[in-house]
Design a protein around this motif. Structure first.
Motif, PDB file in Angstrom:
ATOM      1  N   LEU A   1      -0.040 -13.219   4.229  1.00  0.00           N
ATOM      2  CA  LEU A   1      -0.661 -13.757   3.013  1.00  0.00           C
ATOM      3  C   LEU A   1      -0.121 -13.097   1.761  1.00  0.00           C
ATOM      4  O   LEU A   1       0.138 -13.751   0.760  1.00  0.00           O
ATOM      5  CB  LEU A   1      -2.179 -13.549   3.067  1.00  0.00           C
ATOM      6  CG  LEU A   1      -2.975 -14.577   3.851  1.00  0.00           C
ATOM      7  CD1 LEU A   1      -4.441 -14.188   3.902  1.00  0.00           C
ATOM      8  CD2 LEU A   1      -2.830 -15.942   3.208  1.00  0.00           C
ATOM      9  N   TYR A   2       0.055 -11.785   1.805  1.00  0.00           N
ATOM     10  CA  TYR A   2       0.333 -11.078   0.557  1.00  0.00           C
ATOM     11  C   TYR A   2       1.803 -10.816   0.295  1.00  0.00           C
ATOM     12  O   TYR A   2       2.166 -10.340  -0.762  1.00  0.00           O
ATOM     13  CB  TYR A   2      -0.504  -9.794   0.483  1.00  0.00           C
ATOM     14  CG  TYR A   2      -1.928 -10.160   0.253  1.00  0.00           C
ATOM     15  CD1 TYR A   2      -2.371 -10.455  -1.030  1.00  0.00           C
ATOM     16  CD2 TYR A   2      -2.797 -10.325   1.303  1.00  0.00           C
ATOM     17  CE1 TYR A   2      -3.652 -10.870  -1.248  1.00  0.00           C
ATOM     18  CE2 TYR A   2      -4.091 -10.739   1.090  1.00  0.00           C
ATOM     19  CZ  TYR A   2      -4.514 -11.008  -0.189  1.00  0.00           C
ATOM     20  OH  TYR A   2      -5.781 -11.440  -0.405  1.00  0.00           O
TER      21      TYR A   2
ATOM     22  N   ASN B   1      -3.535  -9.386  -6.949  1.00  0.00           N
ATOM     23  CA  ASN B   1      -4.787 -10.095  -7.127  1.00  0.00           C
ATOM     24  C   ASN B   1      -5.956  -9.107  -7.185  1.00  0.00           C
ATOM     25  O   ASN B   1      -6.205  -8.379  -6.236  1.00  0.00           O
ATOM     26  CB  ASN B   1      -4.940 -11.052  -5.942  1.00  0.00           C
ATOM     27  CG  ASN B   1      -6.309 -11.665  -5.868  1.00  0.00           C
ATOM     28  OD1 ASN B   1      -7.126 -11.506  -6.768  1.00  0.00           O
ATOM     29  ND2 ASN B   1      -6.542 -12.368  -4.791  1.00  0.00           N
ATOM     30  N   PRO B   2      -6.698  -9.082  -8.312  1.00  0.00           N
ATOM     31  CA  PRO B   2      -7.775  -8.096  -8.454  1.00  0.00           C
ATOM     32  C   PRO B   2      -8.908  -8.301  -7.462  1.00  0.00           C
ATOM     33  O   PRO B   2      -9.741  -7.411  -7.277  1.00  0.00           O
ATOM     34  CB  PRO B   2      -8.269  -8.321  -9.890  1.00  0.00           C
ATOM     35  CG  PRO B   2      -7.813  -9.676 -10.264  1.00  0.00           C
ATOM     36  CD  PRO B   2      -6.561  -9.923  -9.491  1.00  0.00           C
ATOM     37  N   PHE B   3      -8.961  -9.455  -6.817  1.00  0.00           N
ATOM     38  CA  PHE B   3     -10.047  -9.722  -5.886  1.00  0.00           C
ATOM     39  C   PHE B   3      -9.688  -9.374  -4.454  1.00  0.00           C
ATOM     40  O   PHE B   3     -10.520  -9.456  -3.561  1.00  0.00           O
ATOM     41  CB  PHE B   3     -10.461 -11.193  -5.957  1.00  0.00           C
ATOM     42  CG  PHE B   3     -11.103 -11.550  -7.255  1.00  0.00           C
ATOM     43  CD1 PHE B   3     -12.481 -11.464  -7.397  1.00  0.00           C
ATOM     44  CD2 PHE B   3     -10.348 -11.929  -8.342  1.00  0.00           C
ATOM     45  CE1 PHE B   3     -13.081 -11.765  -8.595  1.00  0.00           C
ATOM     46  CE2 PHE B   3     -10.957 -12.245  -9.547  1.00  0.00           C
ATOM     47  CZ  PHE B   3     -12.322 -12.156  -9.676  1.00  0.00           C
ATOM     48  N   ALA B   4      -8.431  -9.006  -4.234  1.00  0.00           N
ATOM     49  CA  ALA B   4      -7.967  -8.809  -2.861  1.00  0.00           C
ATOM     50  C   ALA B   4      -8.746  -7.713  -2.148  1.00  0.00           C
ATOM     51  O   ALA B   4      -9.044  -7.826  -0.966  1.00  0.00           O
ATOM     52  CB  ALA B   4      -6.483  -8.483  -2.855  1.00  0.00           C
TER      53      ALA B   4
ATOM     54  N   LEU C   1     -11.747  -6.975  -2.240  1.00  0.00           N
ATOM     55  CA  LEU C   1     -12.995  -7.487  -1.675  1.00  0.00           C
ATOM     56  C   LEU C   1     -12.780  -8.114  -0.305  1.00  0.00           C
ATOM     57  O   LEU C   1     -13.708  -8.274   0.469  1.00  0.00           O
ATOM     58  CB  LEU C   1     -13.594  -8.542  -2.612  1.00  0.00           C
ATOM     59  CG  LEU C   1     -14.100  -8.043  -3.957  1.00  0.00           C
ATOM     60  CD1 LEU C   1     -14.464  -9.222  -4.845  1.00  0.00           C
ATOM     61  CD2 LEU C   1     -15.310  -7.150  -3.757  1.00  0.00           C
ATOM     62  N   GLU C   2     -11.526  -8.482  -0.034  1.00  0.00           N
ATOM     63  CA  GLU C   2     -11.257  -9.171   1.224  1.00  0.00           C
ATOM     64  C   GLU C   2     -11.200  -8.233   2.416  1.00  0.00           C
ATOM     65  O   GLU C   2     -11.210  -8.675   3.554  1.00  0.00           O
ATOM     66  CB  GLU C   2      -9.928  -9.928   1.140  1.00  0.00           C
ATOM     67  CG  GLU C   2     -10.011 -11.129   0.256  1.00  0.00           C
ATOM     68  CD  GLU C   2      -8.686 -11.850   0.181  1.00  0.00           C
ATOM     69  OE1 GLU C   2      -7.856 -11.664   1.080  1.00  0.00           O
ATOM     70  OE2 GLU C   2      -8.482 -12.581  -0.788  1.00  0.00           O
TER      71      GLU C   2
ATOM     72  N   PHE D   1     -13.747  -8.878   4.950  1.00  0.00           N
ATOM     73  CA  PHE D   1     -13.515 -10.051   5.796  1.00  0.00           C
ATOM     74  C   PHE D   1     -12.567  -9.724   6.941  1.00  0.00           C
ATOM     75  O   PHE D   1     -12.827 -10.025   8.099  1.00  0.00           O
ATOM     76  CB  PHE D   1     -12.942 -11.209   4.972  1.00  0.00           C
ATOM     77  CG  PHE D   1     -12.468 -12.371   5.807  1.00  0.00           C
ATOM     78  CD1 PHE D   1     -13.358 -13.331   6.226  1.00  0.00           C
ATOM     79  CD2 PHE D   1     -11.143 -12.464   6.184  1.00  0.00           C
ATOM     80  CE1 PHE D   1     -12.926 -14.394   7.014  1.00  0.00           C
ATOM     81  CE2 PHE D   1     -10.703 -13.522   6.971  1.00  0.00           C
ATOM     82  CZ  PHE D   1     -11.604 -14.488   7.377  1.00  0.00           C
TER      83      PHE D   1
ATOM     84  N   ALA E   1     -17.804 -18.341   7.457  1.00  0.00           N
ATOM     85  CA  ALA E   1     -18.367 -19.044   6.307  1.00  0.00           C
ATOM     86  C   ALA E   1     -17.272 -19.771   5.525  1.00  0.00           C
ATOM     87  O   ALA E   1     -16.203 -19.223   5.285  1.00  0.00           O
ATOM     88  CB  ALA E   1     -19.089 -18.065   5.394  1.00  0.00           C
ATOM     89  N   ASP E   2     -17.555 -21.009   5.143  1.00  0.00           N
ATOM     90  CA  ASP E   2     -16.668 -21.801   4.290  1.00  0.00           C
ATOM     91  C   ASP E   2     -15.231 -21.903   4.807  1.00  0.00           C
ATOM     92  O   ASP E   2     -14.291 -21.971   4.035  1.00  0.00           O
ATOM     93  CB  ASP E   2     -16.660 -21.242   2.849  1.00  0.00           C
ATOM     94  CG  ASP E   2     -18.016 -21.417   2.183  1.00  0.00           C
ATOM     95  OD1 ASP E   2     -18.829 -22.182   2.737  1.00  0.00           O
ATOM     96  OD2 ASP E   2     -18.261 -20.797   1.145  1.00  0.00           O
ATOM     97  N   ARG E   3     -15.073 -21.922   6.117  1.00  0.00           N
ATOM     98  CA  ARG E   3     -13.765 -22.260   6.685  1.00  0.00           C
ATOM     99  C   ARG E   3     -13.663 -23.782   6.704  1.00  0.00           C
ATOM    100  O   ARG E   3     -14.678 -24.470   6.609  1.00  0.00           O
ATOM    101  CB  ARG E   3     -13.626 -21.706   8.105  1.00  0.00           C
ATOM    102  CG  ARG E   3     -13.962 -20.225   8.256  1.00  0.00           C
ATOM    103  CD  ARG E   3     -12.824 -19.320   7.914  1.00  0.00           C
ATOM    104  NE  ARG E   3     -12.639 -19.156   6.490  1.00  0.00           N
ATOM    105  CZ  ARG E   3     -11.536 -18.720   5.936  1.00  0.00           C
ATOM    106  NH1 ARG E   3     -10.500 -18.423   6.669  1.00  0.00           N
ATOM    107  NH2 ARG E   3     -11.456 -18.564   4.646  1.00  0.00           N
ATOM    108  N   SER E   4     -12.461 -24.315   6.859  1.00  0.00           N
ATOM    109  CA  SER E   4     -12.334 -25.772   6.829  1.00  0.00           C
ATOM    110  C   SER E   4     -11.668 -26.274   8.104  1.00  0.00           C
ATOM    111  O   SER E   4     -11.220 -25.486   8.935  1.00  0.00           O
ATOM    112  CB  SER E   4     -11.519 -26.196   5.613  1.00  0.00           C
ATOM    113  OG  SER E   4     -10.195 -25.765   5.776  1.00  0.00           O
TER     114      SER E   4
ATOM    115  N   HIS F   1      -8.387 -24.875   9.070  1.00  0.00           N
ATOM    116  CA  HIS F   1      -8.365 -23.643   9.860  1.00  0.00           C
ATOM    117  C   HIS F   1      -8.501 -23.943  11.347  1.00  0.00           C
ATOM    118  O   HIS F   1      -7.932 -23.246  12.179  1.00  0.00           O
ATOM    119  CB  HIS F   1      -9.482 -22.708   9.412  1.00  0.00           C
ATOM    120  CG  HIS F   1      -9.312 -22.202   8.013  1.00  0.00           C
ATOM    121  ND1 HIS F   1     -10.117 -22.606   6.984  1.00  0.00           N
ATOM    122  CD2 HIS F   1      -8.417 -21.357   7.470  1.00  0.00           C
ATOM    123  CE1 HIS F   1      -9.735 -22.024   5.868  1.00  0.00           C
ATOM    124  NE2 HIS F   1      -8.692 -21.261   6.130  1.00  0.00           N
TER     125      HIS F   1
ATOM    126  N   ASP G   1     -23.969 -14.423   3.124  1.00  0.00           N
ATOM    127  CA  ASP G   1     -22.721 -14.288   3.850  1.00  0.00           C
ATOM    128  C   ASP G   1     -22.608 -12.939   4.563  1.00  0.00           C
ATOM    129  O   ASP G   1     -21.679 -12.178   4.357  1.00  0.00           O
ATOM    130  CB  ASP G   1     -21.507 -14.480   2.931  1.00  0.00           C
ATOM    131  CG  ASP G   1     -20.210 -14.525   3.718  1.00  0.00           C
ATOM    132  OD1 ASP G   1     -20.277 -14.910   4.894  1.00  0.00           O
ATOM    133  OD2 ASP G   1     -19.159 -14.163   3.170  1.00  0.00           O
TER     134      ASP G   1
END
Lengths: 281, 337
Positions: free
Chosen positions: B110-111, B174-177, B179-180, B183, B190-193, B196, B309
């Motif tokens: 991903l990164y 990414n400043p939010f990474a 938080l991951e 996970f 949660a909120d997978r589609s 996936h 969550d």
């Protein structure tokens, strides 16, 4: 040798700082993205010597391409001291250990709390003007800010008639009432979804709940939504794409919305423009 | 060496577990922020009054339930296989660092931007991570090694993979990474589609099939290496099937749902007293049991803290850790005797 110089440096700082108190600071270091941008607007040329590394990130900062003459810091005490500042500006909740250390060593550190509303922004502009001895410049910004704000807030209309704007961020985060985001949304002529559903502070809203809450318009951040990572996955979720069709989506530049600076005016204007463009189509 | 009594017992059990997982699957579709009638899924979205509910059911809850089902099954199955292959009652993909290494692989894809070149890069990178972990474990511990040495090697791998995952997320622009991290270490549906689901399902099926083929050979192996060889078991083949089956299945599962621990530990142990310790009997029921367990855990997540969550790995660890300690004490007692 280096140590001796550093100690000398500390000693000089301790003796010299009080002497500067009545004069404009000449070497100002900012340790927070939001104070970086505000100080950059208000400071005299050369007065601001260093900003944070985040200020050079194009996805977060509006001044990322204007920093060639400035030092970049990471909020670490050592690098700040080497810059020999006579004023350090920090956020009230970040880089705590550095702030304490700098204060112990006698450096003048001023803190700025994050802004939650327009009055907070006004206060920060005034405070920054005073700290940098640039009251006149600050006052100009303040007047322009107030004039713009007045124009936004004077359009009266029935609150129930206004559309609800949901702002959905990475990792399903949503801001609640009492946030700058909700004040900006209201100023742009919307009701704010987070405030409408009684959220305070900020929290996660599952995609299911977002669809059931069903705001009239859904706003997401243009740059962050494109990131190939898991936290942005939810913004590309097929359910979200299908439920909020093109005419109900608004993409905005998050940089105007992060910090309490006069730039929020441009954020509000852009949002109004985007929505009015949709209505006319 | 065939004991018909167990075979008789394992079939009805397998049937019961399948029924149970179907019921839980339906419950998982209905349960959420609001109750939605699962039958709506067949009614279609013609009626505008239920359009939103239909969309939620089809695009959010259906993938969630499918993922819980297939990932539970592959984790239960791989736990049973690893326990048989390493002849170690404590073996499990989560504990041995396989899941954590798969997370690392996924995060790398991903990164570094690999994932944006091809949609397959994400599961592939995760399963490479998982394969390296299983391979290293085998190299370090082997099939005759001490039980605790294998577990400690797993702990080391988990820690290393976790640290590197954190490092990569820290270095991300990414400043939010950051938080991951939760996970990737704890897992969530949660909120997978459905994307996936399509991304992981083929890999999980292939991995599951490979693992299912090891049953007979593992039976022989449980009698000891020499006996197994004299019965004509090709040990290398079993090894390869187990290693790559686990890597492909668990790797793809982790790529879409994060690292979920303890499922592969708890489920085979709970079922072993019911079907006996013969792997060929244990494997199918472990897969069904894993699906049941993870569906229950995922419904539990939504019942205990709705809207928050709560991460799936928190629930499985809360149940799994005491269970693990109890097993550890049991293993040690046996060794003393």
């Amino acid at each position: 040798m280096f140590r001796a110089r550093l100690i000398l440096c500390f000693a000089m700082l301790m003796f010299l700082t009080p002497a500067y108190a009545d004069q404009a600071p000449r070497r100002v270091v900012s340790m927070n993205l939001c104070t970086d941008q505000l100080a950059y607007m208000i400071a005299a040329p050369g007065q601001l010597v260093s900003v944070t590394y985040i200020a050079s990130d194009p996805s977060a900062s509006l001044i990322h391409d204007k920093l060639s003459n400035l030092h970049i810091n990471h909020g670490l005490a050592e690098e700040i001291l080497r810059l020999d500042p006579d004023l350090v500006i920090a956020g009230a909740y970040t880089t705590r250990t550095t702030v304490h250390l700098l204060r112990r060593l006698g450096v003048q550190v001023e803190e700025f709390k994050p802004s939650r509303n327009f009055q907070d922004i006004r206060n920060r502009i005034v405070k920054m003007g005073e700290l940098l001895h640039r009251e006149k410049v600050a006052n100009n910004y303040l007047e322009a800010f107030d004039k713009n704000l007045e124009a936004f807030l004077k359009t009266p209309s029935d609150n129930a008639q206004k559309p609800v704007l949901g702002i959905y961020s990475l990792n399903s985060y949503v801001a609640g009432k009492g946030s700058l985001e909700s004040e900006m949304t209201k100023a742009a002529g919307f009701r704010h979804m987070g405030a409408e559903i009684g959220l305070s502070g900020s929290g996660r809203l599952s995609l299911e709940s977002l669809i059931l809450t069903n705001p009239d318009q859904l706003m997401t951040w243009r740059r962050w939504a494109m990131l190939p990572n898991r936290s942005a996955d939810v913004l590309r979720h097929p359910a979200l794409q299908r439920w909020f069709s093109e005419e109900r989506r608004i993409f905005m530049d998050q940089r105007h919305w992060i910090c309490g600076t006069p730039e929020v005016i441009n954020g509000i204007k852009a949002l109004k423009r985007a929505y009015e463009g949709k209505k006319n189509d | 060496m065939t004991d018909p009594s167990f075979e008789k017992r394992s079939l009805p059990l397998l049937f019961m577990l399948c029924i149970l997982s179907v019921l839980l699957f339906i419950l998982s579709l209905g349960w959420g922020q609001v109750w939605i009638n699962p039958l709506l899924l067949f009614a279609g979205s013609e009626d505008p009054a239920v359009k939103g509910e239909y969309l939620i059911l089809l695009e959010i809850r259906l993938p969630r339930a499918i993922l819980a089902l297939i990932i539970g099954a592959i984790l239960g199955l791989s736990g049973a296989v690893l326990q048989g292959l390493l002849r170690n009652p404590l073996a499990e993909p989560g504990l041995l660092g396989v899941s954590a290494s798969a997370s690392l692989g996924a995060v790398i894809a991903l990164y570094t931007g690999l994932a944006s070149f091809s949609i397959l890069a994400l599961p592939f990178s995760a399963l490479v991570g998982a394969a390296i972990a299983v391979f290293l474990l085998h190299l370090l511990a082997g099939s005759r090694a001490d039980i605790l040495v294998t577990i400690l090697a797993g702990v080391a791998l988990t820690t290393l993979a976790g640290a590197l995952t954190t490092l990569i997320l820290n270095l991300s622009k990414n400043p939010f990474a950051v938080l991951e991290i939760v996970f990737w270490m704890m897992g969530s549906f949660a909120d997978r589609s459905l994307q996936h689901v399509w991304l992981s399902l083929p890999f999980i099926l292939i991995g599951g099939l490979m693992l299912a083929f090891t049953g007979r050979a593992l039976d022989a192996l449980s009698l000891g290496h020499d006996v197994a060889r004299s019965l004509g078991v090709n040990f290398r083949r079993v090894q390869l099937l187990s290693i790559f089956g686990t890597a492909i299945g668990v790797g793809a599962a982790t790529a879409v749902a994060g690292a979920i621990g303890f499922v592969g530990l708890i489920v085979p142990h709970l079922l072993r007293p019911l079907v006996g310790s013969r792997p060929s009997q244990l494997l199918p029921v472990s897969a069904a049991g894993g699906a049941v367990f993870l569906l229950m855990a995922d419904i539990g997540v939504r019942v205990i803290l709705p809207g928050k969550d709560l991460k799936l790995g928190v629930i499985t660890a809360l149940i799994g850790t005491p269970f693990f300690l109890w097993l550890l004490i049991k293993v040690r007692r046996k060794e003393v005797l």
